[in-house]
Design an enzyme around this catalytic site. Structure first.
Site, PDB file in Angstrom:
ATOM      1  N   GLU A 195       0.500   3.770   1.882  1.00 36.62           N
ATOM      2  CA  GLU A 195       0.779   4.124   3.271  1.00 36.62           C
ATOM      3  C   GLU A 195       1.954   3.324   3.820  1.00 36.62           C
ATOM      4  O   GLU A 195       2.802   3.841   4.552  1.00 36.62           O
ATOM      5  CB  GLU A 195      -0.468   3.874   4.139  1.00 36.62           C
ATOM      6  CG  GLU A 195      -1.731   4.570   3.647  1.00 36.62           C
ATOM      7  CD  GLU A 195      -2.566   3.672   2.755  1.00 36.62           C
ATOM      8  OE1 GLU A 195      -3.790   3.593   2.959  1.00 36.62           O
ATOM      9  OE2 GLU A 195      -1.999   3.037   1.851  1.00 36.62           O
ATOM     10  N   HIS A 224       0.832  -1.198   0.000  1.00 38.42           N
ATOM     11  CA  HIS A 224       0.000   0.000   0.000  1.00 38.42           C
ATOM     12  C   HIS A 224       0.869   1.252   0.000  1.00 38.42           C
ATOM     13  O   HIS A 224       2.024   1.237   0.450  1.00 38.42           O
ATOM     14  CB  HIS A 224      -0.919   0.018   1.222  1.00 38.42           C
ATOM     15  CG  HIS A 224      -1.962  -1.048   1.189  1.00 38.42           C
ATOM     16  ND1 HIS A 224      -2.710  -1.385   2.287  1.00 38.42           N
ATOM     17  CD2 HIS A 224      -2.389  -1.856   0.181  1.00 38.42           C
ATOM     18  CE1 HIS A 224      -3.550  -2.359   1.982  1.00 38.42           C
ATOM     19  NE2 HIS A 224      -3.378  -2.654   0.704  1.00 38.42           N
TER      20      HIS A 224
END
Length: 317
Positions: free
Chosen positions: A245, A243
């Protein structure tokens, strides 16, 4: 702020300018090259005179109804208080407005619909003086398909054109735009996502989603799950993509993630980040579960919606 309007014949420039003047206190200002008087009554014969006048009074709100020249837009665009708004409407609707207003001698000399269409084509696409080049530069592009003035006025109210963040983005808007920019580097076949880690209004790290370093890129077949077109939430255990993030957190390193660090992400997916606040712009199917876990972990979660930009249809309900 100076709001400059550019647009086609009978698209509604005058109506919008008048409403901004009447309801929001904008001061009408005019650029008329043929004007021989020395800058009287907010009418200027040179664009330099107009720009200098507004620059000295930039805290007031002005509206310039008609921008048709490249050099005018070039001079205005250098100033931080200028917002360009383009206005257009379907050609058949603009013809109906022209007939209803009886103004065939002002912006158009068309005596038939066919002539009006031809004039509109020249107005938009003339190789040196066409409006298309100017209108593509507009931060807000309005399609005035409203049937009634009340509908038009209500749409303008919702847009809040005088929002100062249209000129200078807020911190939320600034960092979210950086996250969106980071997303453009993503090669994930499912969805582009970008993230930015921020502490004390300084960027700590950025990240975007994709396969781990050293592996074949997702768009080159590196992740079978993404390339197989699996539905949302399906076969997640087989997905190789990190991801956005995660990449931002890995890039920062734990020693750089302290109390007060904020994660900006254009699409929030992960369920635990170990930082103080998560700001996202788009939802995802696991948002409820994510919100619950973040709340339990003492992490603030909020969605940010910037002022509406780009193409806006004023006929929308």
């Amino acid at each position: 702020m100076l709001i400059g309007l550019c647009g086609t014949t009978c698209s509604g420039k005058h109506v919008v300018a008048s409403y901004l003047t009447r309801s929001y206190g904008c001061i009408p200002i005019y650029y008329r090259p043929q004007n021989t008087k020395p800058d009287q009554d907010h009418t200027f014969g040179t664009i330099e005179g107009l720009v200098n006048f507004v620059t000295k009074r930039w805290q007031r709100n002005y509206v310039l109804e008609r921008i048709t020249y490249d050099h005018v837009l070039e001079a205005l665009s250098k100033r931080p208080f200028f917002l360009l708004v383009s206005i257009d409407a379907p050609v058949s609707l603009r013809w109906e407005r022209l007939l209803a207003s009886g103004r065939s001698g002002t912006e158009s000399t068309a005596s038939s619909f066919e002539t009006f269409v031809s004039q509109s084509d020249v107005q938009m696409y003339h190789p040196t003086d066409g409006l298309a080049r100017l209108m593509t530069e507009a931060q807000v592009k309005l399609i005035n398909s409203a049937d009634h003035l009340d509908t038009l006025y209500a749409a303008i109210d919702r847009l809040n054109l005088l929002d100062e963040s249209r000129l200078r983005p807020s911190w939320d808007q600034y960092f979210m735009q950086l996250a969106s920019l980071a997303a453009q580097r993503s090669n994930c076949m499912k969805r582009r996502v970008g993230a930015v880690l921020v502490r004390e209004k300084r960027v700590v790290s950025t990240g975007y989603n994709g396969t781990p370093r050293g592996l074949k890129n997702c768009n080159h077949g590196g992740c079978a799950r993404c390339n197989d077109g699996q539905g949302t939430g399906a076969a997640l255990s087989t997905c190789l993509c990190l991801h956005a993030e995660e990449n931002a957190l890995l890039e920062a390193g734990r020693e750089r993630i302290r109390e007060g660090t904020i994660l900006y992400c254009d699409t929030i997916k992960i369920t635990q980040v170990g930082i103080s606040e998560v700001v996202y712009s788009q939802g995802y199917s696991m948002d409820r579960e994510t919100a619950t876990i973040l709340q339990e972990g003492g992490v603030k979660l909020r969605q940010f919606s910037p002022p509406r930009r780009g193409l806006v249809c004023l006929g929308d309900s």
